[in-house]
Design a protein around this motif. Structure first.
Motif, PDB file in Angstrom:
ATOM      1  N   TYR A  33       5.659  11.244 -72.176  1.00  0.00           N
ATOM      2  CA  TYR A  33       5.908  10.524 -70.930  1.00  0.00           C
ATOM      3  C   TYR A  33       7.199  11.037 -70.285  1.00  0.00           C
ATOM      4  CZ  TYR A  33       3.152   7.047 -73.610  1.00  0.00           C
ATOM      5  OH  TYR A  33       2.206   6.417 -74.381  1.00  0.00           O
ATOM      6  N   TRP A  34       7.248  10.936 -68.973  1.00  0.00           N
ATOM      7  CA  TRP A  34       8.501  11.111 -68.240  1.00  0.00           C
ATOM      8  C   TRP A  34       8.790   9.834 -67.461  1.00  0.00           C
ATOM      9  CZ3 TRP A  34      12.397  14.317 -68.639  1.00  0.00           C
ATOM     10  CH2 TRP A  34      12.193  15.588 -69.206  1.00  0.00           C
ATOM     11  N   TYR A  35       9.992   9.304 -67.674  1.00  0.00           N
ATOM     12  CA  TYR A  35      10.459   8.126 -66.959  1.00  0.00           C
ATOM     13  C   TYR A  35      11.710   8.477 -66.164  1.00  0.00           C
ATOM     14  CZ  TYR A  35       7.576   4.843 -69.684  1.00  0.00           C
ATOM     15  OH  TYR A  35       6.546   4.148 -70.241  1.00  0.00           O
ATOM     16  N   ARG A  36      11.932   7.683 -65.153  1.00  0.00           N
ATOM     17  CA  ARG A  36      13.149   7.789 -64.351  1.00  0.00           C
ATOM     18  C   ARG A  36      13.877   6.453 -64.429  1.00  0.00           C
ATOM     19  NH1 ARG A  36      13.743   9.396 -57.954  1.00  0.00           N
ATOM     20  NH2 ARG A  36      15.587   8.076 -57.596  1.00  0.00           N
ATOM     21  N   GLN A  37      15.205   6.492 -64.627  1.00  0.00           N
ATOM     22  CA  GLN A  37      16.010   5.270 -64.691  1.00  0.00           C
ATOM     23  C   GLN A  37      16.996   5.250 -63.542  1.00  0.00           C
ATOM     24  OE1 GLN A  37      18.574   4.780 -68.138  1.00  0.00           O
ATOM     25  NE2 GLN A  37      18.559   2.555 -67.914  1.00  0.00           N
ATOM     26  N   ASP A  38      16.947   4.183 -62.778  1.00  0.00           N
ATOM     27  CA  ASP A  38      17.895   3.943 -61.694  1.00  0.00           C
ATOM     28  C   ASP A  38      18.555   2.590 -61.927  1.00  0.00           C
ATOM     29  OD1 ASP A  38      15.343   5.418 -60.223  1.00  0.00           O
ATOM     30  OD2 ASP A  38      17.301   6.135 -59.518  1.00  0.00           O
ATOM     31  N   PRO A  39      19.824   2.442 -61.588  1.00  0.00           N
ATOM     32  CA  PRO A  39      20.507   1.162 -61.810  1.00  0.00           C
ATOM     33  C   PRO A  39      19.765   0.003 -61.162  1.00  0.00           C
ATOM     34  CG  PRO A  39      22.066   2.863 -61.174  1.00  0.00           C
ATOM     35  CD  PRO A  39      20.705   3.463 -61.008  1.00  0.00           C
ATOM     36  N   GLY A  40      19.536  -1.065 -61.925  1.00  0.00           N
ATOM     37  CA  GLY A  40      18.882  -2.260 -61.403  1.00  0.00           C
ATOM     38  C   GLY A  40      17.377  -2.168 -61.273  1.00  0.00           C
ATOM     39  N   LEU A  41      16.808  -1.007 -61.547  1.00  0.00           N
ATOM     40  CA  LEU A  41      15.359  -0.838 -61.391  1.00  0.00           C
ATOM     41  C   LEU A  41      14.655  -0.595 -62.712  1.00  0.00           C
ATOM     42  CD1 LEU A  41      15.209   1.378 -58.189  1.00  0.00           C
ATOM     43  CD2 LEU A  41      14.787  -1.078 -58.375  1.00  0.00           C
ATOM     44  N   LEU A  43      13.151   1.271 -65.927  1.00  0.00           N
ATOM     45  CA  LEU A  43      12.512   2.574 -66.081  1.00  0.00           C
ATOM     46  C   LEU A  43      11.198   2.570 -65.325  1.00  0.00           C
ATOM     47  CD1 LEU A  43      14.486   2.545 -68.581  1.00  0.00           C
ATOM     48  CD2 LEU A  43      12.865   4.104 -69.631  1.00  0.00           C
ATOM     49  N   ARG A  44      10.963   3.629 -64.594  1.00  0.00           N
ATOM     50  CA  ARG A  44       9.706   3.776 -63.872  1.00  0.00           C
ATOM     51  C   ARG A  44       9.009   5.042 -64.333  1.00  0.00           C
ATOM     52  NH1 ARG A  44      11.275   3.468 -57.737  1.00  0.00           N
ATOM     53  NH2 ARG A  44      13.108   4.608 -58.505  1.00  0.00           N
ATOM     54  N   LEU A  45       7.703   4.932 -64.537  1.00  0.00           N
ATOM     55  CA  LEU A  45       6.923   6.023 -65.106  1.00  0.00           C
ATOM     56  C   LEU A  45       6.574   7.038 -64.024  1.00  0.00           C
ATOM     57  CD1 LEU A  45       5.449   7.070 -67.630  1.00  0.00           C
ATOM     58  CD2 LEU A  45       3.490   5.686 -66.930  1.00  0.00           C
ATOM     59  N   ILE A  46       6.858   8.309 -64.309  1.00  0.00           N
ATOM     60  CA  ILE A  46       6.580   9.389 -63.351  1.00  0.00           C
ATOM     61  C   ILE A  46       5.234  10.027 -63.669  1.00  0.00           C
ATOM     62  CG2 ILE A  46       7.432  11.501 -62.301  1.00  0.00           C
ATOM     63  CD1 ILE A  46      10.216  10.784 -63.363  1.00  0.00           C
ATOM     64  N   TYR A  47       5.082  10.533 -64.880  1.00  0.00           N
ATOM     65  CA  TYR A  47       3.840  11.140 -65.367  1.00  0.00           C
ATOM     66  C   TYR A  47       3.715  10.842 -66.850  1.00  0.00           C
ATOM     67  CZ  TYR A  47       2.422  14.155 -61.414  1.00  0.00           C
ATOM     68  OH  TYR A  47       1.973  14.630 -60.216  1.00  0.00           O
ATOM     69  N   TYR A  48       2.477  10.877 -67.324  1.00  0.00           N
ATOM     70  CA  TYR A  48       2.244  10.773 -68.748  1.00  0.00           C
ATOM     71  C   TYR A  48       1.064  11.640 -69.155  1.00  0.00           C
ATOM     72  CZ  TYR A  48      -1.261   7.187 -67.470  1.00  0.00           C
ATOM     73  OH  TYR A  48      -2.307   6.506 -66.924  1.00  0.00           O
ATOM     74  N   ASN A  56      -1.613  12.545 -66.313  1.00  0.00           N
ATOM     75  CA  ASN A  56      -1.869  11.396 -65.445  1.00  0.00           C
ATOM     76  C   ASN A  56      -0.629  11.051 -64.628  1.00  0.00           C
ATOM     77  OD1 ASN A  56      -4.563  10.392 -66.728  1.00  0.00           O
ATOM     78  ND2 ASN A  56      -3.167  10.702 -68.436  1.00  0.00           N
ATOM     79  N   LYS A  57      -0.862  10.644 -63.386  1.00  0.00           N
ATOM     80  CA  LYS A  57       0.251  10.199 -62.554  1.00  0.00           C
ATOM     81  C   LYS A  57       0.681   8.802 -62.955  1.00  0.00           C
ATOM     82  CE  LYS A  57      -0.960  12.896 -58.455  1.00  0.00           C
ATOM     83  NZ  LYS A  57      -1.296  12.846 -57.006  1.00  0.00           N
TER      84      LYS A  57
ATOM     85  N   ALA B  97      -4.480   2.443 -74.576  1.00  0.00           N
ATOM     86  CA  ALA B  97      -4.485   3.480 -73.552  1.00  0.00           C
ATOM     87  C   ALA B  97      -3.664   3.102 -72.329  1.00  0.00           C
ATOM     88  CB  ALA B  97      -5.917   3.773 -73.126  1.00  0.00           C
ATOM     89  N   SER B  98      -2.882   2.056 -72.458  1.00  0.00           N
ATOM     90  CA  SER B  98      -2.174   1.594 -71.263  1.00  0.00           C
ATOM     91  C   SER B  98      -0.781   2.180 -71.170  1.00  0.00           C
ATOM     92  CB  SER B  98      -2.081   0.075 -71.259  1.00  0.00           C
ATOM     93  OG  SER B  98      -1.124  -0.342 -72.215  1.00  0.00           O
ATOM     94  N   LYS B  99      -0.246   2.132 -69.973  1.00  0.00           N
ATOM     95  CA  LYS B  99       1.131   2.512 -69.749  1.00  0.00           C
ATOM     96  C   LYS B  99       2.033   1.372 -70.203  1.00  0.00           C
ATOM     97  CE  LYS B  99      -0.398   2.909 -65.706  1.00  0.00           C
ATOM     98  NZ  LYS B  99      -0.576   3.019 -64.252  1.00  0.00           N
ATOM     99  N   ILE B 100       3.263   1.712 -70.494  1.00  0.00           N
ATOM    100  CA  ILE B 100       4.230   0.718 -70.940  1.00  0.00           C
ATOM    101  C   ILE B 100       5.109   0.367 -69.751  1.00  0.00           C
ATOM    102  CG2 ILE B 100       6.127   0.277 -72.530  1.00  0.00           C
ATOM    103  CD1 ILE B 100       4.601   2.485 -74.288  1.00  0.00           C
ATOM    104  N   ILE B 101       5.233  -0.928 -69.459  1.00  0.00           N
ATOM    105  CA  ILE B 101       5.951  -1.394 -68.277  1.00  0.00           C
ATOM    106  C   ILE B 101       7.252  -2.045 -68.723  1.00  0.00           C
ATOM    107  CG2 ILE B 101       5.877  -2.998 -66.320  1.00  0.00           C
ATOM    108  CD1 ILE B 101       2.798  -2.627 -66.449  1.00  0.00           C
ATOM    109  N   PHE B 102       8.344  -1.642 -68.074  1.00  0.00           N
ATOM    110  CA  PHE B 102       9.676  -2.115 -68.438  1.00  0.00           C
ATOM    111  C   PHE B 102      10.223  -3.094 -67.403  1.00  0.00           C
ATOM    112  CE2 PHE B 102      10.995   0.464 -72.037  1.00  0.00           C
ATOM    113  CZ  PHE B 102      10.068   1.485 -72.016  1.00  0.00           C
TER     114      PHE B 102
END
Lengths: 115, 112
Positions: A33-41, A43-48, A56-57, B97-102
């Motif tokens: 997986y690739w995640y992006r971390q921004d202050p207050g937000l 981790l958000r998933l970019i691709y996996y 997958n997007k 198969a799910s994504k992990i949500i933070f």
């Protein structure tokens, strides 16, 4: 050596430049997986990627692309970097099944600054 | 869709104080729930998890109980230490198969 290794750890670049962040793992996990971390937000998933032939997007894939070169390697590219892509980027891995499925192992992060 | 909401920080406590960090979730069915911790300059690491209702995850003196009726997974520790200073993330996943949500993370600072 770390289980999940990210390079570079820090990078400063200019708007419009192409940037690649690399990730390699020794866990033997199929999922990356690739995640992006921004202050207050958080981790958000970019691709996996659930295996070498599966990409997958995630929720914020626009402006990014990835390549899964092997089971152990998963790279993230910014084709033309822009300032709002300044963030801390994390690579992570997980098992496919069993008690370890969906338990993420993270790299130490790559801090990217786009001027 | 699935989501996680956790209390905003920063949270500042004195050493040996009791800690609670609230986390609630929105999801259908029975997701798995996690707490991850991020120490300064490091990546996230799993702190504890629970996979079904009424399960209690525990590790390093931290505990969290999966409460289906209140859709919550609050993190607690009876006596915090300076070394617990970090950012704590609540997360969920649903199905293998799910994504992990933070959640957005809660920064915790402990004063000596």
């Amino acid at each position: 050596d770390a289980d999940v290794t990210q390079t570079p750890r820090n990078r400063i670049t200019k708007t419009g430049k192409r940037i690649m962040l690399e990730c390699s793992q020794t866990k033997g996990h199929d999922r990356m997986y690739w995640y992006r971390q921004d202050p207050g937000l958080g981790l958000r998933l970019i691709y996996y990627s659930f295996d070498v032939k599966d990409i997958n997007k995630g929720e914020i894939s626009d402006g990014y692309s990835v390549s899964r070169q092997a089971q152990a390697k998963f790279s993230l590219s910014l084709e033309s970097a822009i300032p709002n892509q300044t963030a801390l980027y994390f690579c992570a891995t997980s098992e496919t099944r069993g008690s370890g499925a969906n338990v993420l192992t993270f790299g130490a992060g790559s801090r990217l600054t786009v001027l | 869709g699935n989501s996680v909401t956790q209390m905003e920080g920063p949270v500042t406590l004195s050493e040996e104080a009791f800690l609670t960090i609230n986390c609630t979730y929105t999801a259908t069915g029975y997701p798995s729930l996690f707490w991850y911790v991020q120490y300064p300059g490091e990546g996230l690491q799993l702190l504890l998890k629970a996979t079904k209702a009424d399960d209690k995850g525990s590790n390093k003196g931290f505990e969290a109980t999966y409460r289906k009726e209140t859709t919550s997974f609050h993190l607690e520790k009876g006596s915090v230490q300076v070394s617990d200073s970090a950012v704590y993330f609540c997360a969920l996943s649903k199905g293998s198969a799910s994504k992990i949500i933070f959640g957005s993370g809660t920064r915790l600072s402990i004063r000596p």
